[in-house]
Design a protein around this motif. Structure first.
Motif, PDB file in Angstrom:
ATOM      1  N   ARG A 126       1.148  -1.143   0.365  1.00  0.00           N
ATOM      2  CA  ARG A 126      -0.227   0.054  -0.001  1.00  0.00           C
ATOM      3  C   ARG A 126       1.034   1.124   0.178  1.00  0.00           C
ATOM      4  NH1 ARG A 126      -3.700   0.565   5.349  1.00  0.00           N
ATOM      5  NH2 ARG A 126      -4.056  -1.225   4.392  1.00  0.00           N
ATOM      6  N   TRP A 127       2.252   0.715   1.060  1.00  0.00           N
ATOM      7  CA  TRP A 127       2.864   2.586   1.502  1.00  0.00           C
ATOM      8  C   TRP A 127       3.636   2.677  -0.372  1.00  0.00           C
ATOM      9  CZ3 TRP A 127       1.439   6.289   3.436  1.00  0.00           C
ATOM     10  CH2 TRP A 127       0.873   6.467   4.681  1.00  0.00           C
ATOM     11  N   LEU A 128       3.710   1.558  -0.729  1.00  0.00           N
ATOM     12  CA  LEU A 128       5.032   1.402  -2.567  1.00  0.00           C
ATOM     13  C   LEU A 128       3.761   1.755  -3.350  1.00  0.00           C
ATOM     14  CD1 LEU A 128       7.164  -1.979  -2.213  1.00  0.00           C
ATOM     15  CD2 LEU A 128       7.940   0.955  -2.564  1.00  0.00           C
ATOM     16  N   ALA A 129       2.360   1.613  -3.155  1.00  0.00           N
ATOM     17  CA  ALA A 129       2.056   2.144  -3.933  1.00  0.00           C
ATOM     18  C   ALA A 129       1.474   3.544  -4.525  1.00  0.00           C
ATOM     19  CB  ALA A 129       0.512   1.439  -4.175  1.00  0.00           C
ATOM     20  N   VAL A 130       1.070   4.450  -2.207  1.00  0.00           N
ATOM     21  CA  VAL A 130       1.205   5.384  -2.528  1.00  0.00           C
ATOM     22  C   VAL A 130       2.615   6.113  -2.739  1.00  0.00           C
ATOM     23  CG1 VAL A 130       0.987   7.499  -0.098  1.00  0.00           C
ATOM     24  CG2 VAL A 130      -0.462   5.456  -0.389  1.00  0.00           C
ATOM     25  N   SER A 131       3.416   5.903  -2.675  1.00  0.00           N
ATOM     26  CA  SER A 131       4.674   7.095  -2.571  1.00  0.00           C
ATOM     27  C   SER A 131       5.164   7.320  -4.450  1.00  0.00           C
ATOM     28  CB  SER A 131       6.161   5.641  -2.310  1.00  0.00           C
ATOM     29  OG  SER A 131       7.165   6.190  -2.959  1.00  0.00           O
ATOM     30  N   GLY A 132       4.449   5.534  -4.850  1.00  0.00           N
ATOM     31  CA  GLY A 132       4.729   5.896  -6.613  1.00  0.00           C
ATOM     32  C   GLY A 132       3.259   7.276  -6.467  1.00  0.00           C
TER      33      GLY A 132
ATOM     34  N   PRO B 260      15.702   7.931  -7.795  1.00  0.00           N
ATOM     35  CA  PRO B 260      16.679   7.492  -6.410  1.00  0.00           C
ATOM     36  C   PRO B 260      15.427   7.341  -6.118  1.00  0.00           C
ATOM     37  CG  PRO B 260      16.880   9.679  -6.686  1.00  0.00           C
ATOM     38  CD  PRO B 260      16.435   9.532  -7.717  1.00  0.00           C
ATOM     39  N   LEU B 261      14.589   7.406  -6.109  1.00  0.00           N
ATOM     40  CA  LEU B 261      13.296   6.759  -4.945  1.00  0.00           C
ATOM     41  C   LEU B 261      13.294   5.060  -5.806  1.00  0.00           C
ATOM     42  CD1 LEU B 261      10.799   9.602  -3.737  1.00  0.00           C
ATOM     43  CD2 LEU B 261      12.396   8.157  -2.278  1.00  0.00           C
ATOM     44  N   GLY B 262      12.729   5.123  -6.743  1.00  0.00           N
ATOM     45  CA  GLY B 262      12.703   4.254  -7.664  1.00  0.00           C
ATOM     46  C   GLY B 262      14.192   3.099  -6.671  1.00  0.00           C
ATOM     47  N   LEU B 263      15.519   3.206  -7.329  1.00  0.00           N
ATOM     48  CA  LEU B 263      16.543   2.629  -6.684  1.00  0.00           C
ATOM     49  C   LEU B 263      16.243   2.486  -5.779  1.00  0.00           C
ATOM     50  CD1 LEU B 263      19.449   4.376  -9.260  1.00  0.00           C
ATOM     51  CD2 LEU B 263      18.005   2.575  -8.998  1.00  0.00           C
ATOM     52  N   TRP B 264      16.044   3.480  -4.720  1.00  0.00           N
ATOM     53  CA  TRP B 264      16.016   2.989  -3.329  1.00  0.00           C
ATOM     54  C   TRP B 264      14.625   1.653  -2.940  1.00  0.00           C
ATOM     55  CZ3 TRP B 264      14.574   7.116   0.770  1.00  0.00           C
ATOM     56  CH2 TRP B 264      14.442   6.524   2.797  1.00  0.00           C
ATOM     57  N   ALA B 265      13.625   2.084  -3.453  1.00  0.00           N
ATOM     58  CA  ALA B 265      12.711   1.156  -3.851  1.00  0.00           C
ATOM     59  C   ALA B 265      13.206  -0.541  -4.179  1.00  0.00           C
ATOM     60  CB  ALA B 265      11.518   1.499  -4.390  1.00  0.00           C
TER      61      ALA B 265
ATOM     62  N   THR C 217       7.450  -2.251  -9.417  1.00  0.00           N
ATOM     63  CA  THR C 217       6.371  -3.005 -10.422  1.00  0.00           C
ATOM     64  C   THR C 217       5.317  -1.796  -9.302  1.00  0.00           C
ATOM     65  OG1 THR C 217       6.221  -4.392 -11.530  1.00  0.00           O
ATOM     66  CG2 THR C 217       4.452  -3.763 -11.203  1.00  0.00           C
ATOM     67  N   ARG C 218       5.336  -1.862  -8.190  1.00  0.00           N
ATOM     68  CA  ARG C 218       3.967  -1.546  -7.103  1.00  0.00           C
ATOM     69  C   ARG C 218       5.177   0.031  -6.759  1.00  0.00           C
ATOM     70  NH1 ARG C 218       5.465  -6.023  -3.620  1.00  0.00           N
ATOM     71  NH2 ARG C 218       3.899  -8.106  -4.087  1.00  0.00           N
ATOM     72  N   ILE C 219       5.699   0.253  -6.774  1.00  0.00           N
ATOM     73  CA  ILE C 219       5.816   2.151  -7.339  1.00  0.00           C
ATOM     74  C   ILE C 219       6.240   2.879  -8.402  1.00  0.00           C
ATOM     75  CG2 ILE C 219       8.694   2.425  -7.191  1.00  0.00           C
ATOM     76  CD1 ILE C 219       8.863   4.609  -5.235  1.00  0.00           C
TER      77      ILE C 219
END
Length: 498
Positions: A164-170, A189-194, A209-211
Motif C-alpha cells: 500500500r505505501w509503495l503505491a502511495v509513494s508512486g 533515486p526513489l525507484g532505486l531505493w525501493a 512495479t508497485r512504485i
C-alpha cells in the motif's frame, strides 16, 4: 511544536508575499490558475505568441511549457482569495507547509523520535534553499513537496503495509511529475531505493512495479489534455526541451563537470557559504557515520539527497540556475544537519541535563546562522512603510492604472502584469526574448516597465517616449514603474508574427 514552526513560517512569508510585486517568471506562472477558473484549461492569455520557435507558441490557447497540476492547485486559491500575486504565492506557501510536515514525518520514521524532524523542519523553513520556491507563484515548491511525501511513504513501506505505501509513494511521484518535469530527479533515486530495499530479484521486480505503475498512471492523466491540443504541445515541448539544448542529457550524465560547476557556483552565490557548507558537510558526515553502522534508512535518505542533487545539476545544465527545485535534497540534508546536535549530545555526556544543553546550544547556533537572508529584513522594511503605497504592490498597481485610459492596450512588465490582467484591461506580457515572446511585434498603446525591464533595457527596443515615472527607483524594497507611449501608433515590426 510543529504547529509553531508552521505558524512562524506563515508569519515570515505571507505578509511579504502579498505586498511585493511580481517576481521571476511569475508573469508566466501566476496567470494560468486564473485561466483554469475561466476556461478549465491552463492558458496564458497575455502571451499570444505565434513564433513557431517560441517556448510559449499558442500558449494563449493552451499552456504545455509545464505540466498542469500546479495550475489547478493554484486555481483553488484564486477561487477563494483575491486575484493577486500574493494568492498565487499562497498556493506555494501552503505546499511548503506540507513539505515541512512531511520532513518531520521522515525524521520520525528514520530516528524514531520527534526532535530531529522538528529541528530539520525549523532549519529548512528559514533557509535560503527553501525561500524562493515557497514564496513564488511557480510549480517548483509543489513538485518538491510531492517528492518529500514520496520519501515519507517509501519509509513507511519498510515498516507496515508495504504494498500500500509503495503505491502511495508512486502516486506522489506521479503527482510530482504532473506538476514539474524535474520530478524525474527524485523519481529515479526513489525507484532505486525501493529496489535496493529487497533481498531477492523477484521482490525487487515486484517493488519496482508497485512504485512505478501508480506513478506512470498518474502522469498519464495529462494525455487527454495533450490530445485536445496536439500542435501547441508539440511545439512548446520541442522548443523547451529539444531545440537549442547543446550537449545531450546522456553526455552530461557521463561528463557533468560544466553543469556541476555552473549550478554549484550559482547556488553558493544564492544560498551563501554557511548554509551550503552546513548541508553538504552534514550529508558527508552522516553518510560516513551511517555506512560504518549499516543504517539502511539513513543511507537511503542520504543517497536520495545526493543523487537527486546530481540529477538536478545535470538536467538544468549550464544555462538555467535552479533556485526553487531543491526542496527534496535540501530537506533531506537538513535532516542530517538536525541529527548533529543529537549525536554531539550523546558524545558530550551521560546526564540528560548536559545532553539537553548541548542540543540547545548547537541548534541555537544553527538557527542564528540562518538569520541572514531569511526574509526578516524585508518584513521589517515593509512594516515600517506599511502606510506608503510605494511599498504595497497591489495598491501601487492601481495607481499606475489610474494614469492610463481603461481601454488602452498595455504591454506590462512582470511585476504588475497580473494586476493589469485581472482588471480586465487589454494586456500583453512585456518580453524581449524571441524564445519567449516579443511584445514589440504586437500593437500597444502604453508600455509599463518595472525593474526587470529597466535592467534589461526593454524600453530601448521600441520607439517610445517616457511620459511618467512612479515609485522609488533607488530602494529595492519599493515599487517602481516607468510608463511609455509609442511614438508611432503601431508596433508591428515583424509581419510574420502579427
Amino acid at each position: 511544536m510543529l504547529a509553531g514552526i508552521l505558524g512562524l513560517f506563515l508569519v515570515l512569508r505571507v505578509p511579504a508575499a502579498y505586498l511585493q510585486p511580481g517576481g521571476q517568471d511569475e508573469d508566466y506562472y501566476a496567470v494560468p490558475g486564473l485561466a483554469v477558473l475561466e476556461s478549465g484549461f491552463p492558458r496564458l492569455p497575455t502571451l499570444p505568441a505565434r513564433n513557431p520557435e517560441s517556448v510559449f507558441y499558442q500558449a494563449d490557447v493552451a499552456l504545455f511549457a509545464e505540466p498542469p497540476l500546479y495550475f489547478y492547485w493554484q486555481a483553488l486559491f484564486y477561487a477563494v482569495f483575491p486575484d493577486l500575486y500574493g494568492t498565487g504565492r499562497l498556493a506555494s506557501a501552503v505546499a511548503g507547509l506540507a513539505a515541512l510536515a512531511a520532513l518531520f514525518g521522515i525524521g520520525r520514521s528514520v530516528t524514531g523520535r520527534n526532535d530531529v524532524g522538528l529541528m530539520a523542519a525549523m532549519l529548512l523553513s528559514v533557509s535560503r534553499w527553501f525561500y524562493f520556491g515557497a514564496t513564488t507563484a511557480r510549480p517548483d515548491q509543489l513538485s518538491g513537496t510531492f517528492g518529500l511525501l514520496a520519501v515519507a511513504a517509501l519509509l513507511a513501506s519498510r515498516h507496515r503495509h508495504r504494498e500500500r505505501w509503495l503505491a502511495v509513494s508512486g502516486i506522489c511521484i506521479g503527482c510530482g511529475g504532473l506538476t514539474h518535469f524535474l520530478a524525474i530527479t527524485y523519481a529515479v533515486p526513489l525507484g532505486l531505493w525501493a529496489v535496493m530495499n529487497e533481498a531477492t530479484w523477484r521482490r525487487r521486480g515486484a517493488s519496482f512495479t508497485r512504485i512505478t505503475l501508480p506513478a506512470m498512471s498518474v502522469a498519464l492523466c495529462w494525455v487527454p489534455f495533450i490530445a485536445t491540443y496536439p500542435e501547441p504541445f508539440r511545439k512548446q515541448f520541442h522548443n523547451q526541451f529539444v531545440a537549442g539544448t547543446g550537449d545531450s542529457l546522456l553526455m552530461r550524465l557521463v561528463w557533468p563537470w560544466e553543469a556541476l560547476r555552473f549550478q554549484g557556483a550559482g547556488m553558493v552565490q544564492h544560498i551563501g557559504w554557511p548554509q551550503t557548507m552546513l548541508t553538504c558537510g552534514a550529508l558527508l558526515f552522516c553518510w560516513a557515520y551511517s555506512w560504518r553502522r549499516r543504517q539502511s534508512d539513513w543511507l537511503g535518505v542520504i543517497g536520495t539527497a545526493g543523487l537527486s542533487s546530481y540529477l538536478l545539476c545535470v538536467c538544468l545544465a549550464d544555462d538555467h540556475l535552479g533556485l526553487g527545485y531543491w526542496t527534496v535534497p535540501a530537506g533531506l540534508a537538513y535532516l542530517c544537519a538536525a541529527s548533529l546536535p543529537i549525536r554531539m549530545a550523546h558524545w558530550a555526556g551521560r546526564s540528560q541535563w548536559s545532553q539537553g544543553m548541548v542540543v540547545a546550544v548547537v541548534f541555537g547556533g544553527l538557527c542564528l546562522a540562518h538569520l541572514p537572508g531569511c526574509g526578516l529584513r524585508t518584513l521589517i522594511v515593509l512594516w515600517q512603510h506599511r502606510h506608503d503605497v510605494r511599498y504595497h504592490a497591489p495598491q501601487f498597481a492601481q495607481e499606475i492604472m489610474r494614469s492610463i485610459p481603461p481601454d488602452a492596450r498595455c504591454s506590462v512588465d512582470a511585476q504588475f502584469l497580473l494586476d493589469f490582467y485581472v482588471s480586465g484591461r487589454p494586456t500583453l506580457n512585456l518580453q524581449s526574448m524571441p524564445k519567449y515572446f516579443l511584445t514589440q511585434e504586437h500593437p500597444f498603446d502604453y508600455m509599463i516597465v518595472s525593474r526587470f525591464g529597466v535592467a534589461e533595457k526593454t524600453a530601448e527596443l521600441v520607439d517610445a517616449e517616457l511620459i511618467q515615472t512612479l515609485g522609488l527607483r533607488d530602494d529595492p524594497f519599493a515599487c517602481y514603474a516607468e510608463i511609455y507611449r509609442p511614438r508611432s501608433r503601431t508596433q508591428a515590426l515583424d509581419p510574420k508574427d502579427p
